[in-house]
Design a protein around this motif. Structure first.
Motif, PDB file in Angstrom:
ATOM      1  N   CYS A  48      34.990  -0.058  10.151  1.00  0.00           N
ATOM      2  CA  CYS A  48      36.084  -0.954  10.556  1.00  0.00           C
ATOM      3  C   CYS A  48      36.516  -0.633  11.981  1.00  0.00           C
ATOM      4  O   CYS A  48      36.702   0.527  12.331  1.00  0.00           O
ATOM      5  CB  CYS A  48      37.263  -0.798   9.590  1.00  0.00           C
ATOM      6  SG  CYS A  48      38.772  -1.603  10.162  1.00  0.00           S
ATOM      7  N   CYS A  51      40.386   1.074  11.522  1.00  0.00           N
ATOM      8  CA  CYS A  51      40.596   2.358  10.835  1.00  0.00           C
ATOM      9  C   CYS A  51      39.358   3.246  10.886  1.00  0.00           C
ATOM     10  O   CYS A  51      39.442   4.443  10.605  1.00  0.00           O
ATOM     11  CB  CYS A  51      41.043   2.135   9.391  1.00  0.00           C
ATOM     12  SG  CYS A  51      39.783   1.378   8.335  1.00  0.00           S
ATOM     13  N   CYS A  63      38.291  -4.292   8.200  1.00  0.00           N
ATOM     14  CA  CYS A  63      38.325  -4.281   6.737  1.00  0.00           C
ATOM     15  C   CYS A  63      39.507  -5.143   6.284  1.00  0.00           C
ATOM     16  O   CYS A  63      40.367  -5.519   7.090  1.00  0.00           O
ATOM     17  CB  CYS A  63      38.439  -2.845   6.221  1.00  0.00           C
ATOM     18  SG  CYS A  63      40.058  -2.107   6.468  1.00  0.00           S
ATOM     19  N   CYS A  66      43.115  -3.764   7.048  1.00  0.00           N
ATOM     20  CA  CYS A  66      43.486  -3.848   8.462  1.00  0.00           C
ATOM     21  C   CYS A  66      43.685  -5.300   8.879  1.00  0.00           C
ATOM     22  O   CYS A  66      44.618  -5.607   9.623  1.00  0.00           O
ATOM     23  CB  CYS A  66      42.425  -3.176   9.331  1.00  0.00           C
ATOM     24  SG  CYS A  66      42.424  -1.375   9.172  1.00  0.00           S
TER      25      CYS A  66
HETATM   26 ZN   LIG Z   1      40.202  -0.891   8.480  1.00  0.00          ZN
END
Ligand SMILES: [Zn+2]
Length: 264
Positions: A48, A51, A63, A66
Motif C-alpha cells: 500500500c 501504510c 489498501c 487507507c
Molecule cells: Zn494502507
C-alpha cells in the motif's frame, strides 16, 4: 537485468519523444531504453502506497482502510467541485486540503480519443496530459483554487466529454482537432464566477509518445489473473506499456503492486 519494487505511476519528461521512468526505491528504469527489448513482469505481492503493508490494493494504490481514511484519496480528488477548503471546511484533513486545493488550477481541453475537459493543478501541466495519453491539449482557465476549476468543469461537461476512451487512445485511432476553436465555442458555457480567469490567447500543446508500433487489438494485462507475463515492449502511451503481441499494461492502475521485472 533484474529489478524489483512497488509500482507507482511512471515519471515523465516532456520531449520528442516523451521520456518515461519507472522509479523504485533503490533503482529506476528508463523505459524508453527498453523499447524492442523483452520484459518479464512477475507479480510479487502488494505494498500500500500509504501504510506500506502487504494488503490487497483497493484503489489508487491504497489498501481499503487507507483509501477510506487518508486525505489523498478523498472524493474531491476525483470530483474537484466538492472541494471546500476555500470555505475553511474540513473533509478529512483541512491543512492538507488547503495546501492542495488553494493553489492555481488549470481547466484544460485535451484530445486523447475525443476532446474532453479536465482539471489539474498548474504544477501538473503537462504531466497530466501525458498521463492521459493526450496528443494535444490547451489550457482554457487558470483559477486560484480547485473548487472554481471543478465548477467550470461541471458546466463544460454538458457540452464536451470528460472521459478518455482508452482503447481508441492506445490504438491511436485519433483525429486532429482544433482546440482553439473548441475553446472559443465553449466559452459561452463557462460559469460567471470563473470567467475572470479565462485564457483567451493560449495555443495547443502537442505531445509525442514513444511508440514504435500501435496495437491492433487490445489485451489488457491483469496481474491478479496472469501473475507472470513476457513480451517485447513496443511503446509507451499515457501510463500504458504496449507490447508486440497487443498486450497493454496500465502501470497507473497497478500502483501498489510489487513486481519483479527482468529485461533481456
Ligand atoms: Zn494502507
Amino acid at each position: 537485468m533484474h529489478y524489483k519494487g512497488v509500482l507507482t505511476k511512471m515519471k515523465t519528461e516532456n520531449g520528442s519523444p516523451i521520456q518515461y521512468y519507472l522509479v523504485f526505491k533503490n533503482d529506476f528504469l528508463h523505459v524508453n531504453q527498453l523499447l524492442d527489448k523483452q520484459l518479464t513482469i512477475q507479480f510479487a505481492g502488494y505494498e500500500c502506497l500509504n501504510c506500506g503493508l502487504d494488503k490487497e490494493i483497493y484503489r489508487q494504490g491504497f489498501c481499503k482502510n487507507c483509501f477510506f481514511d487518508i486525505p489523498q484519496a478523498a472524493d474531491w480528488i476525483m470530483k474537484p467541485e466538492l472541494s471546500k477548503a476555500h470555505l475553511g471546511i474540513e473533509d478529512r484533513d483541512l491543512a492538507y486540503e488547503q495546501k492542495v486545493q488553494l493553489t492555481p488550477h488549470i481547466v484544460y481541453l485535451a484530445n486523447s480519443s475525443n476532446v474532453k475537459v479536465g482539471v489539474t493543478r498548474k504544477t501538473q501541466v503537462p504531466t497530466r496530459w501525458i498521463d492521459q495519453g493526450a496528443h494535444e491539449a490547451i489550457e482554457i482557465l487558470e483559477v486560484p483554487n480547485r473548487y472554481l476549476a471543478g465548477v467550470a468543469e461541471v458546466a463544460l461537461k454538458n457540452h464536451v466529454g470528460d472521459k478518455t476512451n482508452w482503447r481508441t487512445m492506445l490504438k491511436n485511432e485519433i483525429k486532429d482537432e482544433n482546440l482553439v476553436t473548441w475553446r472559443d465555442t465553449l466559452k459561452q458555457y463557462i460559469p460567471e464566477e470563473a470567467m475572470p480567469y479565462f485564457l483567451e490567447n493560449n495555443t495547443e500543446t502537442h505531445l509525442d509518445f514513444p511508440v514504435l508500433k500501435y496495437p491492433k487489438k487490445l489485451k489488457s494485462l491483469n496481474l491478479k489473473k496472469t501473475p507472470q507475463y513476457t513480451g517485447v515492449l513496443k511503446g509507451v502511451k499515457g501510463q500504458y506499456l504496449i507490447f508486440e503481441d497487443d498486450t497493454v499494461f496500465n502501470v497507473r492502475s497497478n500502483e501498489g503492486f510489487v513486481v519483479e521485472i527482468a529485461v533481456s
